[in-house]
Design a protein around this motif. Structure first.
Motif, PDB file in Angstrom:
ATOM      1  N   ARG A   1       0.837  -1.204   0.000  1.00 31.94           N
ATOM      2  CA  ARG A   1       0.000   0.000   0.000  1.00 31.94           C
ATOM      3  C   ARG A   1       0.876   1.260   0.000  1.00 31.94           C
ATOM      4  O   ARG A   1       0.571   2.254  -0.664  1.00 31.94           O
ATOM      5  CB  ARG A   1      -0.904  -0.049   1.232  1.00 31.94           C
ATOM      6  CG  ARG A   1      -2.205   0.703   1.133  1.00 31.94           C
ATOM      7  CD  ARG A   1      -3.113   0.257   2.274  1.00 31.94           C
ATOM      8  NE  ARG A   1      -3.551  -1.122   2.035  1.00 31.94           N
ATOM      9  CZ  ARG A   1      -4.658  -1.469   1.411  1.00 31.94           C
ATOM     10  NH1 ARG A   1      -5.461  -0.532   0.976  1.00 31.94           N
ATOM     11  NH2 ARG A   1      -4.979  -2.726   1.229  1.00 31.94           N
ATOM     12  N   ALA A   2       1.981   1.201   0.752  1.00 31.65           N
ATOM     13  CA  ALA A   2       2.889   2.351   0.819  1.00 31.65           C
ATOM     14  C   ALA A   2       3.524   2.641  -0.541  1.00 31.65           C
ATOM     15  O   ALA A   2       3.677   3.807  -0.930  1.00 31.65           O
ATOM     16  CB  ALA A   2       3.980   2.084   1.858  1.00 31.65           C
ATOM     17  N   HIS A   3       3.896   1.591  -1.281  1.00 31.17           N
ATOM     18  CA  HIS A   3       4.421   1.790  -2.631  1.00 31.17           C
ATOM     19  C   HIS A   3       3.369   2.436  -3.533  1.00 31.17           C
ATOM     20  O   HIS A   3       3.687   3.309  -4.355  1.00 31.17           O
ATOM     21  CB  HIS A   3       4.879   0.452  -3.225  1.00 31.17           C
ATOM     22  CG  HIS A   3       6.172  -0.047  -2.661  1.00 31.17           C
ATOM     23  ND1 HIS A   3       6.238  -0.805  -1.519  1.00 31.17           N
ATOM     24  CD2 HIS A   3       7.446   0.108  -3.081  1.00 31.17           C
ATOM     25  CE1 HIS A   3       7.506  -1.110  -1.266  1.00 31.17           C
ATOM     26  NE2 HIS A   3       8.259  -0.566  -2.196  1.00 31.17           N
ATOM     27  N   ASN A   4       2.114   2.011  -3.395  1.00 30.58           N
ATOM     28  CA  ASN A   4       1.032   2.607  -4.192  1.00 30.58           C
ATOM     29  C   ASN A   4       0.863   4.093  -3.887  1.00 30.58           C
ATOM     30  O   ASN A   4       0.646   4.906  -4.791  1.00 30.58           O
ATOM     31  CB  ASN A   4      -0.286   1.881  -3.924  1.00 30.58           C
ATOM     32  CG  ASN A   4      -0.324   0.482  -4.492  1.00 30.58           C
ATOM     33  OD1 ASN A   4       0.504   0.107  -5.318  1.00 30.58           O
ATOM     34  ND2 ASN A   4      -1.281  -0.323  -4.047  1.00 30.58           N
ATOM     35  N   VAL A   5       0.932   4.431  -2.605  1.00 33.61           N
ATOM     36  CA  VAL A   5       0.804   5.840  -2.209  1.00 33.61           C
ATOM     37  C   VAL A   5       1.887   6.672  -2.872  1.00 33.61           C
ATOM     38  O   VAL A   5       1.620   7.742  -3.437  1.00 33.61           O
ATOM     39  CB  VAL A   5       0.867   5.976  -0.668  1.00 33.61           C
ATOM     40  CG1 VAL A   5       0.989   7.445  -0.262  1.00 33.61           C
ATOM     41  CG2 VAL A   5      -0.373   5.359  -0.023  1.00 33.61           C
ATOM     42  N   ALA A   6       3.128   6.179  -2.827  1.00 33.06           N
ATOM     43  CA  ALA A   6       4.242   6.931  -3.408  1.00 33.06           C
ATOM     44  C   ALA A   6       4.065   7.117  -4.914  1.00 33.06           C
ATOM     45  O   ALA A   6       4.264   8.216  -5.449  1.00 33.06           O
ATOM     46  CB  ALA A   6       5.558   6.212  -3.108  1.00 33.06           C
ATOM     47  N   LEU A   7       3.682   6.055  -5.617  1.00 30.32           N
ATOM     48  CA  LEU A   7       3.505   6.144  -7.065  1.00 30.32           C
ATOM     49  C   LEU A   7       2.419   7.141  -7.435  1.00 30.32           C
ATOM     50  O   LEU A   7       2.551   7.893  -8.406  1.00 30.32           O
ATOM     51  CB  LEU A   7       3.162   4.762  -7.636  1.00 30.32           C
ATOM     52  CG  LEU A   7       2.942   4.696  -9.146  1.00 30.32           C
ATOM     53  CD1 LEU A   7       4.236   4.995  -9.898  1.00 30.32           C
ATOM     54  CD2 LEU A   7       2.385   3.336  -9.560  1.00 30.32           C
ATOM     55  N   THR A   8       1.350   7.178  -6.654  1.00 30.15           N
ATOM     56  CA  THR A   8       0.196   8.015  -6.983  1.00 30.15           C
ATOM     57  C   THR A   8       0.495   9.501  -6.849  1.00 30.15           C
ATOM     58  O   THR A   8      -0.287  10.348  -7.301  1.00 30.15           O
ATOM     59  CB  THR A   8      -1.005   7.608  -6.102  1.00 30.15           C
ATOM     60  OG1 THR A   8      -1.221   6.205  -6.228  1.00 30.15           O
ATOM     61  CG2 THR A   8      -2.287   8.304  -6.515  1.00 30.15           C
ATOM     62  N   THR A   9       1.657   9.857  -6.279  1.00 31.84           N
ATOM     63  CA  THR A   9       2.012  11.275  -6.187  1.00 31.84           C
ATOM     64  C   THR A   9       2.461  11.847  -7.527  1.00 31.84           C
ATOM     65  O   THR A   9       2.608  13.070  -7.651  1.00 31.84           O
ATOM     66  CB  THR A   9       3.134  11.504  -5.156  1.00 31.84           C
ATOM     67  OG1 THR A   9       4.326  10.813  -5.572  1.00 31.84           O
ATOM     68  CG2 THR A   9       2.705  11.020  -3.774  1.00 31.84           C
ATOM     69  N   LEU A  10       2.664  10.990  -8.554  1.00 28.70           N
ATOM     70  CA  LEU A  10       3.040  11.487  -9.876  1.00 28.70           C
ATOM     71  C   LEU A  10       1.868  12.245 -10.515  1.00 28.70           C
ATOM     72  O   LEU A  10       0.700  11.932 -10.263  1.00 28.70           O
ATOM     73  CB  LEU A  10       3.485  10.343 -10.771  1.00 28.70           C
ATOM     74  CG  LEU A  10       4.740   9.570 -10.316  1.00 28.70           C
ATOM     75  CD1 LEU A  10       5.038   8.429 -11.267  1.00 28.70           C
ATOM     76  CD2 LEU A  10       5.936  10.495 -10.189  1.00 28.70           C
ATOM     77  N   ALA A  11       2.197  13.201 -11.371  1.00 25.62           N
ATOM     78  CA  ALA A  11       1.234  14.219 -11.805  1.00 25.62           C
ATOM     79  C   ALA A  11       0.033  13.688 -12.558  1.00 25.62           C
ATOM     80  O   ALA A  11      -1.074  14.224 -12.438  1.00 25.62           O
ATOM     81  CB  ALA A  11       1.953  15.266 -12.660  1.00 25.62           C
ATOM     82  N   ASN A  12       0.202  12.622 -13.370  1.00 27.91           N
ATOM     83  CA  ASN A  12      -0.896  12.172 -14.229  1.00 27.91           C
ATOM     84  C   ASN A  12      -1.832  11.174 -13.549  1.00 27.91           C
ATOM     85  O   ASN A  12      -2.755  10.670 -14.183  1.00 27.91           O
ATOM     86  CB  ASN A  12      -0.361  11.573 -15.538  1.00 27.91           C
ATOM     87  CG  ASN A  12      -1.427  11.459 -16.609  1.00 27.91           C
ATOM     88  OD1 ASN A  12      -2.263  12.349 -16.774  1.00 27.91           O
ATOM     89  ND2 ASN A  12      -1.443  10.341 -17.328  1.00 27.91           N
ATOM     90  N   PHE A  13      -1.617  10.891 -12.276  1.00 32.41           N
ATOM     91  CA  PHE A  13      -2.599  10.098 -11.534  1.00 32.41           C
ATOM     92  C   PHE A  13      -3.713  11.053 -11.109  1.00 32.41           C
ATOM     93  O   PHE A  13      -3.734  11.550  -9.986  1.00 32.41           O
ATOM     94  CB  PHE A  13      -1.952   9.414 -10.323  1.00 32.41           C
ATOM     95  CG  PHE A  13      -1.134   8.211 -10.691  1.00 32.41           C
ATOM     96  CD1 PHE A  13      -1.723   6.958 -10.806  1.00 32.41           C
ATOM     97  CD2 PHE A  13       0.221   8.333 -10.945  1.00 32.41           C
ATOM     98  CE1 PHE A  13      -0.972   5.848 -11.163  1.00 32.41           C
ATOM     99  CE2 PHE A  13       0.982   7.229 -11.298  1.00 32.41           C
ATOM    100  CZ  PHE A  13       0.389   5.983 -11.411  1.00 32.41           C
ATOM    101  N   ILE A  14      -4.629  11.287 -12.051  1.00 32.35           N
ATOM    102  CA  ILE A  14      -5.631  12.344 -11.857  1.00 32.35           C
ATOM    103  C   ILE A  14      -6.985  11.777 -11.440  1.00 32.35           C
ATOM    104  O   ILE A  14      -7.933  12.535 -11.248  1.00 32.35           O
ATOM    105  CB  ILE A  14      -5.785  13.187 -13.130  1.00 32.35           C
ATOM    106  CG1 ILE A  14      -6.180  12.317 -14.327  1.00 32.35           C
ATOM    107  CG2 ILE A  14      -4.499  13.951 -13.428  1.00 32.35           C
ATOM    108  CD1 ILE A  14      -6.449  13.097 -15.598  1.00 32.35           C
ATOM    109  N   MET A  15      -7.083  10.460 -11.306  1.00 24.34           N
ATOM    110  CA  MET A  15      -8.321   9.837 -10.857  1.00 24.34           C
ATOM    111  C   MET A  15      -8.078   9.115  -9.532  1.00 24.34           C
ATOM    112  O   MET A  15      -6.996   8.569  -9.325  1.00 24.34           O
ATOM    113  CB  MET A  15      -8.831   8.838 -11.897  1.00 24.34           C
ATOM    114  CG  MET A  15      -9.275   9.472 -13.192  1.00 24.34           C
ATOM    115  SD  MET A  15      -9.883   8.236 -14.360  1.00 24.34           S
ATOM    116  CE  MET A  15     -10.721   9.299 -15.537  1.00 24.34           C
ATOM    117  N   PRO A  16      -9.069   9.107  -8.645  1.00 20.32           N
ATOM    118  CA  PRO A  16      -8.877   8.417  -7.367  1.00 20.32           C
ATOM    119  C   PRO A  16      -8.544   6.941  -7.579  1.00 20.32           C
ATOM    120  O   PRO A  16      -9.145   6.262  -8.405  1.00 20.32           O
ATOM    121  CB  PRO A  16     -10.238   8.581  -6.673  1.00 20.32           C
ATOM    122  CG  PRO A  16     -10.864   9.766  -7.331  1.00 20.32           C
ATOM    123  CD  PRO A  16     -10.388   9.744  -8.739  1.00 20.32           C
TER     124      PRO A  16
END
Length: 368
Positions: free
Chosen positions: A299-314
């Motif tokens: 889950r922590a890896h997912n959180v870090a990846l989702t900080t990238l700019a084009n993750f624009i959907m929940p």
């Protein structure tokens, strides 16, 4: 950086409630937790997302253990690594087995961030301080149960509802959800439960103003999805069909989808996930981060990846308490009003709780 020791742990955790999809239902989650130690004594953590049974893809808990033990760990032990991107190249001669590769590659990324005294999110190039998250809801015993669950998650502030569907649990279900919740962000996830011959049936979903329908057709298909997308107003999101940047490029060029679900394990790790993100950003294709019922480390890896700019959907990265009585990290992942605050500590940002890990561990093995 050199990996001097790698420890594999076989963990078994029980979810608060069974999780049901079009391909099965389960409550116990057995998985591999990997701890890598470098020459300075730093530790990095990774998690395999493979299930016990090959119903999501061909990988399983046992095949991942085999690949890690016999091929992937030996390929990295005592090898000088300057940057985690090099792991992809080292593994390039080994076909597929992406979830196994991702398990140890994630630990290398964690180590790299810790050695550089930065959060993993920053090491990946992320900038967000908070990420917006949704919830994934399995197939329920009744529509009434489903509606009650959604109401609870709406009240908790989750920003998007993903509802699993299958033949016989689809059009009428989504109609009732939309009637009760006319304004929520809503999507359907079919997990490859349909065929192109179902096109007229699936087109009925267009009336419900869905964000997307995820992977309606075969898990290895991009051709029929293009035909379906041409007939549907609802955007198609590809999940199981996408294993690499090359798969992504082909799907986008064919018009197979308008959205991509990036799962770290499915694509072989954070390096490939970032490449897919960057390409989709260039092409104007939205991405979001899918979940695989991970423990706190994944889950922590997912959180870090989702900080990238084009993750624009929940994404699917719900809080720890959504699935587990007690997670294996401290602090646990917490959702507040539909957002997770990105940790600022070095590496994955959460500390593995060794006492809890020991409680869930069935066996472990160390490689040097």
């Amino acid at each position: 950086m050199k990996l001097k020791e790698v420890k594999l742990r076989h963990l078994k955790m029980t979810m608060k409630a069974p999780f049901a999809t079009s391909f099965g239902s389960f409550q116990d989650k057995e998985f591999i937790l990997l701890e890598a130690t470098d020459e300075l004594g730093n530790t990095g953590w990774g998690e395999s997302v493979a299930f016990e049974v090959p119903w999501y893809n061909e990988e399983t808990f046992k095949t991942n253990w085999h690949m890690l033990e016999d091929f992937l760990i030996p390929a990295l032990l005592n090898k000088e690594i300057t940057h985690p991107d090099e792991v992809n190249e080292i593994f390039s001669s080994i076909r597929k087995n992406n979830m196994a590769k991702s398990t140890i590659e994630g630990a290398v990324w964690d180590l790299y961030a810790k050695r550089n005294q930065i959060p993993l999110a920053k090491a990946l190039g992320g900038e967000k301080k908070k990420i917006e998250v949704g919830i994934s809801i399995g197939i329920q015993k009744s529509v009434e149960d489903l509606l009650q669950l959604i109401e609870g998650y709406v009240n908790e502030g989750y920003k998007r509802m993903k509802v699993k569907i299958k033949p016989g649990w689809d059009i009428d279900v989504m109609r009732q959800v939309r009637e009760k919740f006319p304004d929520i962000l809503l999507m359907a996830d079919a997990n490859s439960a349909y065929r192109l011959s179902d096109i007229q049936h699936l087109k009925q979903l267009d009336e419900f103003n869905l964000m997307m329908i995820e992977q309606p057709l075969a898990s290895d298909d991009i051709v029929d999805h293009a035909k379906l997308q041409a007939e549907m107003k609802t955007p198609i999101c590809l999940d199981e069909s996408i294993h690499s940047l090359e798969d992504t490029r082909k799907a986008v060029e064919l018009g197979s989808c308008k959205i991509i679900n990036i799962k770290i394990g499915r694509v072989g790790g954070l390096t490939e996930a970032k490449k897919i993100h960057d390409y989709c950003q260039e092409q104007g294709i939205a991405v979001w981060c899918g979940g695989m019922l991970e423990s706190g480390v994944g889950r922590a890896h997912n959180v870090a990846l989702t900080t990238l700019a084009n993750f624009i959907m929940p994404g699917d990265t719900a809080g720890s308490s959504r699935y587990w009585e007690k997670d294996i990290i401290t602090p646990e992942v917490v959702v507040e009003d539909g957002y997770i605050t990105v940790p600022e500590n070095d590496g994955i940002g959460y500390a593995p709780d060794l006492a809890v890990i020991e409680k869930y561990t069935i066996m472990e093995k160390t490689y040097q």
